[in-house]
Motif scaffolding. Structure first.
Motif, PDB file in Angstrom:
ATOM      1  N   SER A  73      13.076 -12.398 -14.469  1.00  0.00           N
ATOM      2  CA  SER A  73      12.886 -12.987 -15.798  1.00  0.00           C
ATOM      3  C   SER A  73      14.195 -13.334 -16.484  1.00  0.00           C
ATOM      4  O   SER A  73      14.187 -13.769 -17.629  1.00  0.00           O
ATOM      5  N   ASN A  74      15.318 -13.117 -15.830  1.00  0.00           N
ATOM      6  CA  ASN A  74      16.604 -13.369 -16.468  1.00  0.00           C
ATOM      7  C   ASN A  74      16.802 -14.840 -16.802  1.00  0.00           C
ATOM      8  O   ASN A  74      16.321 -15.725 -16.092  1.00  0.00           O
ATOM      9  N   ASP A  75      17.540 -15.085 -17.864  1.00  0.00           N
ATOM     10  CA  ASP A  75      17.893 -16.432 -18.292  1.00  0.00           C
ATOM     11  C   ASP A  75      18.836 -17.053 -17.260  1.00  0.00           C
ATOM     12  O   ASP A  75      19.998 -16.656 -17.152  1.00  0.00           O
ATOM     13  N   GLN A 106      10.241 -16.236 -19.702  1.00  0.00           N
ATOM     14  CA  GLN A 106      10.378 -14.818 -20.034  1.00  0.00           C
ATOM     15  C   GLN A 106       9.153 -14.219 -20.714  1.00  0.00           C
ATOM     16  O   GLN A 106       9.195 -13.101 -21.214  1.00  0.00           O
ATOM     17  N   ARG A 110       8.292 -10.182 -21.537  1.00  0.00           N
ATOM     18  CA  ARG A 110       7.975  -9.756 -22.906  1.00  0.00           C
ATOM     19  C   ARG A 110       6.618  -9.053 -22.960  1.00  0.00           C
ATOM     20  O   ARG A 110       6.471  -8.038 -23.635  1.00  0.00           O
ATOM     21  N   TRP A 178      18.084 -11.996 -21.786  1.00  0.00           N
ATOM     22  CA  TRP A 178      17.202 -12.817 -22.598  1.00  0.00           C
ATOM     23  C   TRP A 178      17.884 -14.124 -22.970  1.00  0.00           C
ATOM     24  O   TRP A 178      19.082 -14.159 -23.236  1.00  0.00           O
TER      25      TRP A 178
END
Length: 181
Positions: A73-75, A106, A110, A178
């Motif tokens: 999920s990393n940016d 993401q 969340r 994020w």
């Protein structure tokens, strides 16, 4: 560091693209005896230190009827090492025995309240949370090969009884990266 296990918290559903070219949902990865959803990434030293153990434990858990998937999920804009192309390379280089999924917006991280990489969510057959702990006592360097396999032992118990251990030690790793909103 993630919070302690919130027993029976229901697994949020998702539909994410995998490095295998397929879409995967919670239902499609769920196992007969439980499901393990892991938040990992390509660049985190904590993940890289134990990736071989993650693969070993995933294979062993799959034999027990536990479905397994990993999510990044990393940016990827700020952390290009975690781009989908690089996820595909890592999946191929390590012959990952589970779907490696891309959470580009993401939203899944969340919904799970994922805190770090690695972050392990172990669910029972009814998709109620039973384990939110560490793989083993390794940190940014792999520990000795004879460390207690906390994740494996917990999920084995979940597969056999539907309940995870009362005492769990939280995973430790790099924070989820994020995106700036």
């Amino acid at each position: 560091m993630p919070p302690v296990c919130d027993f029976d918290w229901p697994a949020p559903n998702f539909a994410l693209p995998g490095t295998d070219g397929q879409m995967h949902s919670l239902d499609s990865i769920a196992g007969e005896n439980g499901t393990l959803v892991m938040f990992i990434c390509n660049h985190c030293p904590f993940v890289l230190a134990i990736l071989d153990r993650i693969i070993r434990d995933a294979r062993d858990l799959q034999k027990l009827g536990i479905g397994v998937a990993a999510i990044c999920s990393n940016d990827a804009v700020s952390y290009p090492a975690d781009s989908f192309d690089n996820m595909q390379r890592l999946a191929q280089d390590y012959a990952l025995p589970f779907p490696y999924l891309h959470d580009s917006d993401q939203s899944v991280a969340r919904s799970y309240d994922a805190a770090c990489t690695p972050d392990f969510f172990g669910f029972n057959a009814k998709l109620g949370l039973q384990y939110r702990g560490r793989l083993d006592a390794s940190r940014a360097q792999p520990g000795p090969t004879n460390l207690r396999r906390d994740l494996y032992e917990a999920m084995k118990q979940v597969a056999e009884t539907g309940r995870g251990p009362e005492d769990q030690i939280a995973s430790m790793g790099c924070s989820i990266k994020w995106a700036n909103s």
